[in-house]
Design an enzyme around this catalytic site. Structure first.
Site, PDB file in Angstrom:
ATOM      1  N   ARG A 177       5.194 -12.932   9.755  1.00 23.51           N
ATOM      2  CA  ARG A 177       5.843 -11.658   9.440  1.00 23.51           C
ATOM      3  C   ARG A 177       7.167 -11.566  10.192  1.00 23.51           C
ATOM      4  NH1 ARG A 177       2.339  -7.803   9.495  1.00 23.51           N
ATOM      5  NH2 ARG A 177       3.694  -6.052   9.924  1.00 23.51           N
ATOM      6  N   LYS A 215       4.051   0.628   9.940  1.00 28.67           N
ATOM      7  CA  LYS A 215       4.096   1.854   9.140  1.00 28.67           C
ATOM      8  C   LYS A 215       3.514   3.034   9.903  1.00 28.67           C
ATOM      9  CE  LYS A 215       3.003   0.066   4.916  1.00 28.67           C
ATOM     10  NZ  LYS A 215       2.360   0.144   3.604  1.00 28.67           N
ATOM     11  N   GLU A 228       0.878  -1.165   0.000  1.00 28.40           N
ATOM     12  CA  GLU A 228       0.000   0.000   0.000  1.00 28.40           C
ATOM     13  C   GLU A 228       0.920   1.221   0.000  1.00 28.40           C
ATOM     14  OE1 GLU A 228      -2.763   0.160   3.275  1.00 28.40           O
ATOM     15  OE2 GLU A 228      -3.438   2.149   2.665  1.00 28.40           O
TER      16      GLU A 228
HETATM   17  P1  ATP Z   1      -0.219  -1.581   6.822  1.00 28.70           P
HETATM   18  O1  ATP Z   1      -1.107  -2.574   6.126  1.00 28.70           O
HETATM   19  O2  ATP Z   1      -0.385  -1.516   8.301  1.00 28.70           O
HETATM   20  O3  ATP Z   1      -0.144  -0.255   6.190  1.00 28.70           O
HETATM   21  P2  ATP Z   1       1.871  -3.330   6.017  1.00 28.70           P
HETATM   22  O4  ATP Z   1       3.226  -3.352   6.606  1.00 28.70           O
HETATM   23  O5  ATP Z   1       1.032  -4.531   6.031  1.00 28.70           O
HETATM   24  O6  ATP Z   1       1.220  -2.116   6.712  1.00 28.70           O
HETATM   25  P3  ATP Z   1       1.593  -3.294   3.149  1.00 28.70           P
HETATM   26  O7  ATP Z   1       1.997  -2.232   2.217  1.00 28.70           O
HETATM   27  O8  ATP Z   1       0.180  -3.709   3.178  1.00 28.70           O
HETATM   28  O9  ATP Z   1       2.023  -2.789   4.575  1.00 28.70           O
HETATM   29  O10 ATP Z   1       2.530  -4.547   2.965  1.00 28.70           O
HETATM   30  C1  ATP Z   1       2.883  -5.080   1.721  1.00 28.70           C
HETATM   31  C2  ATP Z   1       3.247  -6.522   1.882  1.00 28.70           C
HETATM   32  O11 ATP Z   1       4.344  -6.678   2.777  1.00 28.70           O
HETATM   33  C3  ATP Z   1       2.095  -7.325   2.432  1.00 28.70           C
HETATM   34  O12 ATP Z   1       1.971  -8.511   1.663  1.00 28.70           O
HETATM   35  C4  ATP Z   1       2.501  -7.630   3.830  1.00 28.70           C
HETATM   36  O13 ATP Z   1       1.973  -8.850   4.249  1.00 28.70           O
HETATM   37  C5  ATP Z   1       4.034  -7.654   3.732  1.00 28.70           C
HETATM   38  N1  ATP Z   1       4.626  -7.298   5.023  1.00 28.70           N
HETATM   39  C6  ATP Z   1       4.383  -6.199   5.746  1.00 28.70           C
HETATM   40  N2  ATP Z   1       5.073  -6.213   6.904  1.00 28.70           N
HETATM   41  C7  ATP Z   1       5.774  -7.366   6.916  1.00 28.70           C
HETATM   42  C8  ATP Z   1       6.674  -7.977   7.844  1.00 28.70           C
HETATM   43  N3  ATP Z   1       6.983  -7.398   9.001  1.00 28.70           N
HETATM   44  N4  ATP Z   1       7.218  -9.167   7.514  1.00 28.70           N
HETATM   45  C9  ATP Z   1       6.904  -9.753   6.346  1.00 28.70           C
HETATM   46  N5  ATP Z   1       6.077  -9.242   5.429  1.00 28.70           N
HETATM   47  C10 ATP Z   1       5.501  -8.060   5.704  1.00 28.70           C
END
Ligand code: ATP
Ligand code: MG
Length: 559
Positions: free
Chosen positions: A264, A274, A38
Site C-alpha cells: 500500500r 479512512k 467500500e
Molecule cells: P478500510 O478498509 O479501512 O475502510 P481501505 O482504505 O482499505 O479502508 P477500501 O475502500 O477497502 O478502503 O479500499 C479500496 C481499495 O483501495 C482496496 O483494494 C485497497 O486495498 C486499496 N487501498 C486502500 N488504501 C490503499 C493504499 N494506501 N495504497 C494502495 N491501495 C490502497
C-alpha cells in the site's frame, strides 16, 4: 498491429509481469481487474494508486476494469460516498464503462452459497458472543478452541440460519461461521465469520436483509461472479488468500479468480486511514472531505492538483511487494513539474506594500506586455497597466538590509517585471514605526525592463498596479501534520497548528480576478494557485496548490 509492447512503455512491475506471463501462456483471453472501494469515506491518494494500477492494467492489456462497491456494511456506508467515489475515479481519468457493480447485487447468490456450505457440513451457526469467539480464537502461538456449537446438525444449522435471515434474532445473537480448522496456523482459517446479524437499512437493498456477509466471504465470490481474473489488493490481505482460495474451491463459482497483493502507499506527513480521515472531518479539524489539506482525491482536486500529476506520481513510485513510506516531496515534485508545464503565469502580491513613483506623471497609465508562459509562446501575452501607484511585496523591501539582500532598499535599484527599473528614495512610516509606503523614482529609458546603457540590477520583482489590481483572499496550505510519521492512534497531537494561513489583504491582477477559470496559475515568484469555490463576486479566493521551491529535488541531488 500488435498489442504486445504497449505495457512495456508504461513501466513494468511484478503484477504486470504475472499478467503478461498469463497472456503468453494463453490462460486468459482478456484480463479483468476491479477496484473495490467500500463506500464509507472519500477516496485518498492511496486509493489513487490502486485505481491507477487496476484501471491502468485494463488499458495496457486487452481487458477491462470494474468499479465494484463493497457495500456489505450498511451501518457505515452512504450514498454521498458512492457518488464522490465515482466522480473521483472519473476525474483521475479512468472509466469503468458499463462495468459498475455492487457486492449487494450478489446478496441472493451469496446467501444460497452459504446454505450450500451448511449442507456440505462446511459452515455452522454459532451462538457464542463476539467476545467469546474472540477469546476462543487463540493466538499466533496457541491454537483456538472449538465452539460448543460447532457440531450442530445440518438441519439445525439450516433452520437457525434461515431464522437469522428472517429477522428472528437481535444484532449479535448469532453468526454463521465457516467450519475449517480452529488449530490452523493461519488465524484467518480458524472458522471465520461469514454472516452477522445487523438490523440496518441498506442504501440499495433497503430492509430486505438483516444479515450481511463479511468482507472475506463476499469479496472473492463477487470477483468470481464478475469473472475477475486478477484480484489485486494490498498486502494486509496476503494472509487472507488461503481463505479466499478455500471459498473458491468449495463453492460452485462461475470462474476462478486469483488474488495478488502489493504494498500500500504510505506517505510522510500524511495519514491514509479512512478512520482517521473520517474523524478529521467529524471533529472539525478540517473543513470537510475536500478541504485542500486533506490527502483525499477531492481535497487535491479542490487544491488545484492536476490529475496528470497524480498519475505521474503513481507511475514513479511503482508497484512493489514490500511496504515502504514515500517522501511527500516526491508527490509535490510531480505536482510542480506538471503545473510548471501547463499553468499560465500571472502576478499577485500576497502582502502588499504601497509604492508611489514620484517622477511618474499623475493620471498617466500605460499598458505593458506580460508573457503568459516562458516556455510556451503559443500561450501568448497579456496587458498589464503601469501607473504612478503600485504594490510590491512587503518582503521585497528592507529599510536596513543585510549584505546579501538585493531587493528593494533605500537607494537601491531593482527591476519591476515587464516594466521599469525603479529606485527607492523614501520611506513613510505609521505611528508604530512600521513602513507603510515607499517613494520611488523610475527610469523611463528602461521600459520593458532593460537599461540602454547596459547597467544591471540584481533583483527582478513582481508588482501590481494599485488602480486596476483587485483585492483577494489567498490561502496558504502547509502539511496537515507536523510529524513526518503521524501517529494514527493519537493523530490530534500531531496536527500542524499552522496548516492554514489566510492572507486577507492580498491583491491579484485584474485578469485573474475577472476570470472564473478553475485552472491553476503560477503567481510569479510565489507558487501555483487555483481559484477556490469560496470566491464571491467582489472578492476572489485563491488557494496555493504548491510553492515554487523544490526542496525534494535538492535532497535527491545531494544524495
Ligand atoms: P478500510 O478498509 O479501512 O475502510 P481501505 O482504505 O482499505 O479502508 P477500501 O475502500 O477497502 O478502503 O479500499 C479500496 C481499495 O483501495 C482496496 O483494494 C485497497 O486495498 C486499496 N487501498 C486502500 N488504501 C490503499 C493504499 N494506501 N495504497 C494502495 N491501495 C490502497
Ligand atoms: Mg479495505
Amino acid at each position: 498491429m500488435t498489442t504486445e509492447p504497449v505495457a512495456a512503455a508504461v513501466g513494468r512491475d511484478f503484477i504486470r509481469d504475472i499478467i503478461q506471463a498469463d497472456l503468453d501462456q494463453d490462460r486468459y483471453k482478456e484480463i479483468v481487474t476491479r477496484f473495490p472501494p467500500e463506500p464509507n469515506g472519500y477516496l485518498h491518494i492511496g486509493h489513487a494508486k490502486s485505481i491507477a494500477l487496476n484501471f491502468g492494467i485494463a488499458q495496457e492489456f486487452p481487458g477491462r476494469c470494474h468499479l465494484r462497491f463493497d457495500d456489505t456494511n450498511p451501518v457505515k456506508e452512504e450514498q454521498e460516498y458512492i457518488d464522490s467515489i465515482q466522480a473521483d475515479v472519473h476525474w483521475l481519468g479512468y472509466d469503468w464503462g458499463k462495468n459498475l457493480f455492487y457486492a449487494s447485487d450478489y446478496f441472493d447468490r451469496l446467501y444460497e452459497w452459504a446454505e450450500k456450505l451448511i449442507r456440505d457440513g462446511l459452515a455452522y451457526v454459532d451462538d457464542q458472543t463476539q467476545e467469546e469467539i474472540r477469546l476462543a480464537r487463540g493466538s499466533l502461538t496457541e491454537p483456538g478452541k472449538n465452539s460448543p456449537f460447532r457440531d450442530r446438525s445440518v438441519e439445525e444449522n439450516l433452520d437457525l440460519f434461515r431464522r437469522m435471515k428472517a429477522g428472528e434474532f437481535p444484532n449479535g445473537a448469532r453468526v454463521l461461521r465457516a467450519k475449517i480448522d480452529m488449530a490452523a496456523g493461519n488465524i484467518n482459517l480458524r472458522d471465520p465469520v461469514l454472516y452477522r446479524i445487523l438490523h440496518a437499512h441498506h442504501p440499495r437493498t433497503g430492509d430486505k436483509w438483516c444479515i450481511y456477509p463479511s468482507y472475506d466471504y463476499a469479496h472473492g465470490q463477487s470477483d468470481a461472479i464478475e469473472g475477475i481474473t486478477h484480484s489485486i489488493c494490498t498486502l494486509e490481505f496476503e494472509d487472507h488468500r488461503p481463505l479466499y482460495d478455500w471459498f473458491i474451491e468449495k463453492l460452485p463459482v462461475p470462474s476462478k479468480p486469483h488474488q495478488y497483493e502489493f504494498a500500500r502507499l504510505n506517505l510522510t506527513y500524511t495519514v491514509l486511514s479512512k478512520r482517521v480521515l473520517t474523524q478529521l472531518v467529524r471533529d472539525g479539524h478540517v473543513a470537510g472531505w475536500d478541504d485542500p489539506r486533506m490527502p483525499t482525491v477531492a481535497g487535491m482536486r479542490r487544491r488545484g492538483v492536476p490529475p496528470a500529476a497524480l498519475r505521474e506520481f503513481v507511475k514513479r513510485i511503482g508497484v512493489a511487494k514490500a511496504n515502504s513510506v514515500v517522501d511527500v516531496g516526491m508527490l509535490e515534485f510531480c505536482i510542480r513539474e506538471e503545473l510548471n508545464r501547463t499553468s499560465q503565469r500571472r502576478m499577485a502580491v500576497l502582502k502588499p506594500l504601497k509604492v508611489v513613483i514620484e517622477n511618474y506623471p499623475e493620471g498617466q497609465v500605460e499598458e505593458l506586455e506580460a508573457i503568459n508562459h516562458p516556455d510556451d509562446p503559443s500561450a501568448g501575452t497579456r496587458k498589464i497597466s503601469f501607473g504612478r501607484e503600485l504594490y510590491i511585496e512587503q518582503d521585497d523591501f528592507m529599510e536596513n538590509p543585510p549584505k546579501k539582500f538585493f531587493r528593494l532598499s533605500p537607494g537601491n535599484e531593482v527591476r519591476l517585471r515587464y516594466a521599469y527599473f525603479v529606485k527607492c528614495t523614501g520611506v513613510i512610516k505609521n505611528d508604530k514605526g512600521e513602513v507603510v509606503e515607499l517613494r520611488c523614482t523610475y527610469d523611463p529609458a528602461t521600459r520593458g525592463g532593460n537599461a540602454p546603457d547596459g547597467r544591471k540590477v540584481k533583483a527582478t520583482m513582481h508588482w501590481l498596479p494599485a488602480a486596476t489590481s483587485v483585492p483577494a483572499e489567498i490561502r496558504i496550505y502547509n502539511q496537515l501534520f507536523a510529524n513526518p510519521n503521524p501517529d494514527a492512534s493519537n493523530f490530534a497531537a500531531d496536527l500542524n497548528p499552522a496548516s492554514l494561513e489566510i492572507l486577507s489583504d492580498a491583491r491579484v491582477e485584474a485578469s485573474v480576478a475577472e476570470s472564473n477559470a478553475m485552472e491553476p496559475m503560477q503567481f510569479e515568484r510565489q507558487g501555483y494557485f487555483v481559484r477556490d469555490r469560496d470566491s464571491t463576486p467582489g472578492r476572489p479566493v485563491f488557494s496555493r496548490t504548491i510553492g515554487l521551491r523544490d526542496t525534494f529535488a535538492k535532497e535527491v541531488a545531494k544524495g
